[in-house]
Motif scaffolding. Structure first.
Motif, PDB file in Angstrom:
ATOM      1  N   ARG A 146       0.842  -1.197   0.000  1.00 27.35           N
ATOM      2  CA  ARG A 146       0.000   0.000   0.000  1.00 27.35           C
ATOM      3  C   ARG A 146       0.878   1.248   0.000  1.00 27.35           C
ATOM      4  NH1 ARG A 146      -3.768  -2.771   4.205  1.00 27.35           N
ATOM      5  NH2 ARG A 146      -5.158  -3.853   2.788  1.00 27.35           N
ATOM      6  N   SER A 147       0.395   2.261  -0.670  1.00 23.46           N
ATOM      7  CA  SER A 147       1.117   3.527  -0.733  1.00 23.46           C
ATOM      8  C   SER A 147       1.047   4.249   0.611  1.00 23.46           C
ATOM      9  CB  SER A 147       0.511   4.419  -1.815  1.00 23.46           C
ATOM     10  OG  SER A 147       1.074   5.707  -1.772  1.00 23.46           O
ATOM     11  N   ARG A 148       2.147   4.855   0.972  1.00 18.28           N
ATOM     12  CA  ARG A 148       2.155   5.686   2.185  1.00 18.28           C
ATOM     13  C   ARG A 148       1.470   7.014   1.932  1.00 18.28           C
ATOM     14  NH1 ARG A 148       8.236   5.775   4.364  1.00 18.28           N
ATOM     15  NH2 ARG A 148       8.380   7.109   2.563  1.00 18.28           N
ATOM     16  N   TRP A 149       1.337   7.394   0.671  1.00 17.87           N
ATOM     17  CA  TRP A 149       0.869   8.730   0.330  1.00 17.87           C
ATOM     18  C   TRP A 149      -0.612   8.789  -0.031  1.00 17.87           C
ATOM     19  CZ3 TRP A 149       4.805  10.828   2.302  1.00 17.87           C
ATOM     20  CH2 TRP A 149       6.068  10.315   2.096  1.00 17.87           C
ATOM     21  N   SER A 150      -1.179   7.648  -0.436  1.00 18.54           N
ATOM     22  CA  SER A 150      -2.563   7.662  -0.889  1.00 18.54           C
ATOM     23  C   SER A 150      -3.235   6.327  -0.569  1.00 18.54           C
ATOM     24  CB  SER A 150      -2.613   7.911  -2.398  1.00 18.54           C
ATOM     25  OG  SER A 150      -3.904   7.687  -2.892  1.00 18.54           O
ATOM     26  N   LYS A 151      -4.414   6.381   0.014  1.00 10.44           N
ATOM     27  CA  LYS A 151      -5.151   5.151   0.327  1.00 10.44           C
ATOM     28  C   LYS A 151      -5.635   4.450  -0.934  1.00 10.44           C
ATOM     29  CE  LYS A 151      -6.663   6.474   4.908  1.00 10.44           C
ATOM     30  NZ  LYS A 151      -7.763   6.628   5.841  1.00 10.44           N
ATOM     31  N   GLU A 152      -5.764   5.177  -2.025  1.00  8.50           N
ATOM     32  CA  GLU A 152      -6.243   4.599  -3.269  1.00  8.50           C
ATOM     33  C   GLU A 152      -5.149   3.890  -4.055  1.00  8.50           C
ATOM     34  OE1 GLU A 152      -7.063   7.997  -2.590  1.00  8.50           O
ATOM     35  OE2 GLU A 152      -8.851   7.218  -1.611  1.00  8.50           O
ATOM     36  N   ASP A 153      -3.898   4.156  -3.747  1.00  5.68           N
ATOM     37  CA  ASP A 153      -2.791   3.600  -4.516  1.00  5.68           C
ATOM     38  C   ASP A 153      -2.130   2.439  -3.786  1.00  5.68           C
ATOM     39  OD1 ASP A 153      -3.094   5.401  -6.607  1.00  5.68           O
ATOM     40  OD2 ASP A 153      -1.710   6.843  -5.723  1.00  5.68           O
ATOM     41  N   SER A 154      -1.676   1.489  -4.586  1.00  2.02           N
ATOM     42  CA  SER A 154      -0.862   0.398  -4.066  1.00  2.02           C
ATOM     43  C   SER A 154       0.030  -0.081  -5.205  1.00  2.02           C
ATOM     44  CB  SER A 154      -1.737  -0.731  -3.516  1.00  2.02           C
ATOM     45  OG  SER A 154      -2.634  -1.186  -4.481  1.00  2.02           O
ATOM     46  N   TYR A 155       1.006  -0.880  -4.869  1.00  2.00           N
ATOM     47  CA  TYR A 155       1.990  -1.351  -5.835  1.00  2.00           C
ATOM     48  C   TYR A 155       2.101  -2.855  -5.723  1.00  2.00           C
ATOM     49  CZ  TYR A 155       3.197   3.494  -4.966  1.00  2.00           C
ATOM     50  OH  TYR A 155       3.126   4.834  -4.776  1.00  2.00           O
ATOM     51  N   LEU A 156       2.405  -3.492  -6.824  1.00  5.29           N
ATOM     52  CA  LEU A 156       2.635  -4.921  -6.839  1.00  5.29           C
ATOM     53  C   LEU A 156       4.128  -5.116  -7.078  1.00  5.29           C
ATOM     54  CD1 LEU A 156       0.822  -7.360  -6.498  1.00  5.29           C
ATOM     55  CD2 LEU A 156       0.575  -7.452  -8.978  1.00  5.29           C
ATOM     56  N   ASN A 157       4.799  -5.704  -6.102  1.00  2.00           N
ATOM     57  CA  ASN A 157       6.242  -5.921  -6.176  1.00  2.00           C
ATOM     58  C   ASN A 157       6.521  -7.387  -6.451  1.00  2.00           C
ATOM     59  OD1 ASN A 157       6.935  -3.192  -5.323  1.00  2.00           O
ATOM     60  ND2 ASN A 157       6.202  -3.816  -3.317  1.00  2.00           N
ATOM     61  N   PHE A 158       7.398  -7.635  -7.411  1.00  3.01           N
ATOM     62  CA  PHE A 158       7.848  -8.983  -7.741  1.00  3.01           C
ATOM     63  C   PHE A 158       9.323  -9.071  -7.389  1.00  3.01           C
ATOM     64  CE2 PHE A 158       4.279  -8.093 -10.417  1.00  3.01           C
ATOM     65  CZ  PHE A 158       3.557  -9.267 -10.430  1.00  3.01           C
ATOM     66  N   ALA A 159       9.723 -10.188  -6.773  1.00  2.00           N
ATOM     67  CA  ALA A 159      11.114 -10.337  -6.378  1.00  2.00           C
ATOM     68  C   ALA A 159      11.584 -11.762  -6.621  1.00  2.00           C
ATOM     69  CB  ALA A 159      11.269  -9.978  -4.900  1.00  2.00           C
TER      70      ALA A 159
END
Length: 107
Positions: free
Chosen positions: A39-52
């Motif tokens: 989840r984004s620290r800056w916006s509740k509407e934004d999130s990121y999908l991280n692949f590792a």
């Protein structure tokens, strides 16, 4: 915004196991593969999908957290995103250590 339930279902269908509330892991002969929904620290509407990816030649990862893995990719918002297609591409492009090495050398 990413649909967490749908992502989890698709990852489980692709052979991943949930290891934390928003982390899924899959092991192959060459890699430990991790997917993290952040989840984004800056916006509740934004999130990121991280692949590792963690090459098993390096032993076991110190933890199953995305930021400890040496090879990482982040996908931000993407309308109409098909996680299944991306997982197939990830597997095709980086499914073995030799293909990962070739991809790195190509850059």
């Amino acid at each position: 915004m990413w649909n967490e339930k749908e992502i989890g279902e698709r990852l489980v269908a692709a052979g991943f196991l949930r290891c934390r509330p928003r982390n899924w892991v899959r092991r192959t002969a060459d890699f430990v593969q991790l997917v993290n929904l952040q989840r984004s620290r800056w916006s509740k509407e934004d999130s990121y999908l991280n692949f590792a990816l963690w090459p098993t030649l390096m032993g076991e990862p110190p933890s199953l957290t995305e930021n400890t893995f040496p090879f990482r990719l982040r996908v931000e918002r993407f309308d109409g995103y098909d996680i299944s297609a991306f997982l197939l591409r990830l597997e095709r492009d980086f499914g073995s250590f030799n293909r990962l090495r070739q991809s790195i050398e190509a850059y």
